[in-house]
Scaffold this motif. Sequence first.
Motif, PDB file in Angstrom:
ATOM      1  N   VAL A 166       0.870  -1.184   0.000  1.00 35.45           N
ATOM      2  CA  VAL A 166       0.000   0.000   0.000  1.00 35.45           C
ATOM      3  C   VAL A 166       0.910   1.238   0.000  1.00 35.45           C
ATOM      4  CG1 VAL A 166      -1.965   1.139   1.117  1.00 35.45           C
ATOM      5  CG2 VAL A 166      -1.660  -1.342   1.374  1.00 35.45           C
ATOM      6  N   PRO A 167       1.483   1.569  -1.157  1.00 35.42           N
ATOM      7  CA  PRO A 167       2.447   2.677  -1.198  1.00 35.42           C
ATOM      8  C   PRO A 167       1.850   4.027  -0.806  1.00 35.42           C
ATOM      9  CG  PRO A 167       1.990   1.836  -3.415  1.00 35.42           C
ATOM     10  CD  PRO A 167       1.306   0.922  -2.443  1.00 35.42           C
ATOM     11  N   GLU A 168       0.534   4.178  -0.880  1.00 37.66           N
ATOM     12  CA  GLU A 168      -0.109   5.434  -0.479  1.00 37.66           C
ATOM     13  C   GLU A 168       0.098   5.744   1.003  1.00 37.66           C
ATOM     14  OE1 GLU A 168      -2.290   3.532  -3.875  1.00 37.66           O
ATOM     15  OE2 GLU A 168      -1.677   2.862  -1.903  1.00 37.66           O
ATOM     16  N   LEU A 169       0.472   4.745   1.779  1.00 46.63           N
ATOM     17  CA  LEU A 169       0.780   4.981   3.194  1.00 46.63           C
ATOM     18  C   LEU A 169       2.022   5.861   3.351  1.00 46.63           C
ATOM     19  CD1 LEU A 169       0.270   1.382   4.624  1.00 46.63           C
ATOM     20  CD2 LEU A 169      -1.146   3.379   5.141  1.00 46.63           C
ATOM     21  N   GLU A 170       2.942   5.773   2.385  1.00 46.83           N
ATOM     22  CA  GLU A 170       4.215   6.489   2.458  1.00 46.83           C
ATOM     23  C   GLU A 170       4.954   6.163   3.757  1.00 46.83           C
ATOM     24  OE1 GLU A 170       3.926  10.662   1.336  1.00 46.83           O
ATOM     25  OE2 GLU A 170       2.137  10.203   0.134  1.00 46.83           O
ATOM     26  N   LEU A 171       4.974   4.881   4.097  1.00 48.89           N
ATOM     27  CA  LEU A 171       5.585   4.400   5.337  1.00 48.89           C
ATOM     28  C   LEU A 171       7.107   4.447   5.262  1.00 48.89           C
ATOM     29  CD1 LEU A 171       5.332   2.981   8.113  1.00 48.89           C
ATOM     30  CD2 LEU A 171       5.373   0.810   6.858  1.00 48.89           C
ATOM     31  N   GLU A 172       7.703   4.990   6.300  1.00 46.92           N
ATOM     32  CA  GLU A 172       9.155   4.970   6.470  1.00 46.92           C
ATOM     33  C   GLU A 172       9.445   4.472   7.875  1.00 46.92           C
ATOM     34  OE1 GLU A 172      11.479   8.365   5.297  1.00 46.92           O
ATOM     35  OE2 GLU A 172      10.001   8.909   3.764  1.00 46.92           O
ATOM     36  N   LEU A 173       9.894   3.231   7.971  1.00 50.51           N
ATOM     37  CA  LEU A 173      10.219   2.663   9.278  1.00 50.51           C
ATOM     38  C   LEU A 173      11.566   3.201   9.760  1.00 50.51           C
ATOM     39  CD1 LEU A 173       9.119  -1.068   8.911  1.00 50.51           C
ATOM     40  CD2 LEU A 173       7.957   0.780  10.118  1.00 50.51           C
ATOM     41  N   PRO A 174      11.783   3.194  11.070  1.00 55.01           N
ATOM     42  CA  PRO A 174      13.065   3.673  11.611  1.00 55.01           C
ATOM     43  C   PRO A 174      14.235   2.818  11.117  1.00 55.01           C
ATOM     44  CG  PRO A 174      11.481   3.256  13.385  1.00 55.01           C
ATOM     45  CD  PRO A 174      10.874   2.765  12.114  1.00 55.01           C
ATOM     46  N   PHE A 175      15.404   3.408  11.121  1.00 52.70           N
ATOM     47  CA  PHE A 175      16.631   2.724  10.714  1.00 52.70           C
ATOM     48  C   PHE A 175      16.829   1.410  11.486  1.00 52.70           C
ATOM     49  CE2 PHE A 175      21.197   1.987  11.421  1.00 52.70           C
ATOM     50  CZ  PHE A 175      21.613   1.785  10.117  1.00 52.70           C
ATOM     51  N   ARG A 176      16.450   1.430  12.779  1.00 55.12           N
ATOM     52  CA  ARG A 176      16.659   0.251  13.629  1.00 55.12           C
ATOM     53  C   ARG A 176      15.579  -0.825  13.456  1.00 55.12           C
ATOM     54  NH1 ARG A 176      17.308   0.807  19.340  1.00 55.12           N
ATOM     55  NH2 ARG A 176      15.531   2.204  19.307  1.00 55.12           N
ATOM     56  N   ALA A 177      14.758  -0.698  12.430  1.00 61.39           N
ATOM     57  CA  ALA A 177      13.751  -1.728  12.145  1.00 61.39           C
ATOM     58  C   ALA A 177      14.440  -2.867  11.388  1.00 61.39           C
ATOM     59  CB  ALA A 177      12.594  -1.148  11.354  1.00 61.39           C
ATOM     60  N   ILE A 178      15.317  -3.562  12.099  1.00 64.68           N
ATOM     61  CA  ILE A 178      16.104  -4.633  11.507  1.00 64.68           C
ATOM     62  C   ILE A 178      15.153  -5.739  11.043  1.00 64.68           C
ATOM     63  CG2 ILE A 178      17.827  -6.413  12.000  1.00 64.68           C
ATOM     64  CD1 ILE A 178      19.107  -4.365  13.926  1.00 64.68           C
ATOM     65  N   GLY A 179      15.332  -6.157   9.812  1.00 68.36           N
ATOM     66  CA  GLY A 179      14.464  -7.179   9.217  1.00 68.36           C
ATOM     67  C   GLY A 179      13.478  -6.582   8.237  1.00 68.36           C
ATOM     68  N   SER A 180      13.342  -5.251   8.239  1.00 69.79           N
ATOM     69  CA  SER A 180      12.404  -4.632   7.301  1.00 69.79           C
ATOM     70  C   SER A 180      12.868  -4.814   5.862  1.00 69.79           C
ATOM     71  CB  SER A 180      12.209  -3.153   7.623  1.00 69.79           C
ATOM     72  OG  SER A 180      13.418  -2.446   7.525  1.00 69.79           O
ATOM     73  N   GLY A 181      14.167  -4.895   5.645  1.00 71.47           N
ATOM     74  CA  GLY A 181      14.706  -5.103   4.310  1.00 71.47           C
ATOM     75  C   GLY A 181      14.389  -6.460   3.733  1.00 71.47           C
ATOM     76  N   TYR A 182      13.992  -7.404   4.569  1.00 74.88           N
ATOM     77  CA  TYR A 182      13.629  -8.744   4.091  1.00 74.88           C
ATOM     78  C   TYR A 182      12.426  -8.681   3.148  1.00 74.88           C
ATOM     79  CZ  TYR A 182      12.945 -13.802   4.340  1.00 74.88           C
ATOM     80  OH  TYR A 182      12.827 -15.132   4.036  1.00 74.88           O
ATOM     81  N   ALA A 183      11.584  -7.682   3.343  1.00 77.87           N
ATOM     82  CA  ALA A 183      10.360  -7.552   2.548  1.00 77.87           C
ATOM     83  C   ALA A 183      10.618  -6.927   1.171  1.00 77.87           C
ATOM     84  CB  ALA A 183       9.331  -6.696   3.291  1.00 77.87           C
ATOM     85  N   ASP A 184      11.756  -6.250   1.008  1.00 80.65           N
ATOM     86  CA  ASP A 184      12.030  -5.553  -0.256  1.00 80.65           C
ATOM     87  C   ASP A 184      12.275  -6.512  -1.416  1.00 80.65           C
ATOM     88  OD1 ASP A 184      11.771  -3.193   1.091  1.00 80.65           O
ATOM     89  OD2 ASP A 184      13.912  -2.927   1.402  1.00 80.65           O
TER      90      ASP A 184
END
Length: 184
Positions: A166-184
């Motif tokens: 849902v790119p309309e959220l324009e979500l930016e998680l904090p740098f320390r959200a380790i594991g967020s890159g797994y979704a990319d």
Amino acid sequence: MSSTLGVCVRKIGVFIMLIGVLAACSNTNWREASREPAGLAVNPAITKDAVIEFYAADAFSWRGWFAVHTWIAVKPENATEYTVYEVVGWRVKQGLPALKQYQTTTPDRYWYGAKPDKVLSIQGDKAKQLIPEVTAAINRYPWANEYTLFPGPNSNTFPQWVGLQVPELELELPFRAIGSGYAD
């Protein structure tokens, strides 16, 4: 020889100090850690508008020095409670899905002693329009039954994946959200 000995003594001293700091600052008793509301959430008894909120708090125990735990809260228009969605690793060890949902009026509770930060808040018509998309993305989350601390999927993979759906959220998680890159 004395300069080498001095370097070794300093290194050992730093190591012992680091161990002491980690031991003193890490909360190891999750049963006694605060789960009180932080007072950040829009009160559903007062606000009738639709609301979408993302939260992040330091991870439990020593992990909080390096990483955060993130979760999503959704309140449809006129709802009296939020539905909170989060991924929790210990659920998998108990034979349950990692993805958990529950109803609450306080989606901004401390994460086992750590005060959350509000990462994103969308209210009103935009939230009303996006809630069906967010809910559909949550229902499609591909790793709902999995959890791996690193590199993921974990509690940070989940909101990041929803944000990508849902790119309309324009979500930016904090740098320390380790594991967020797994979704990319």
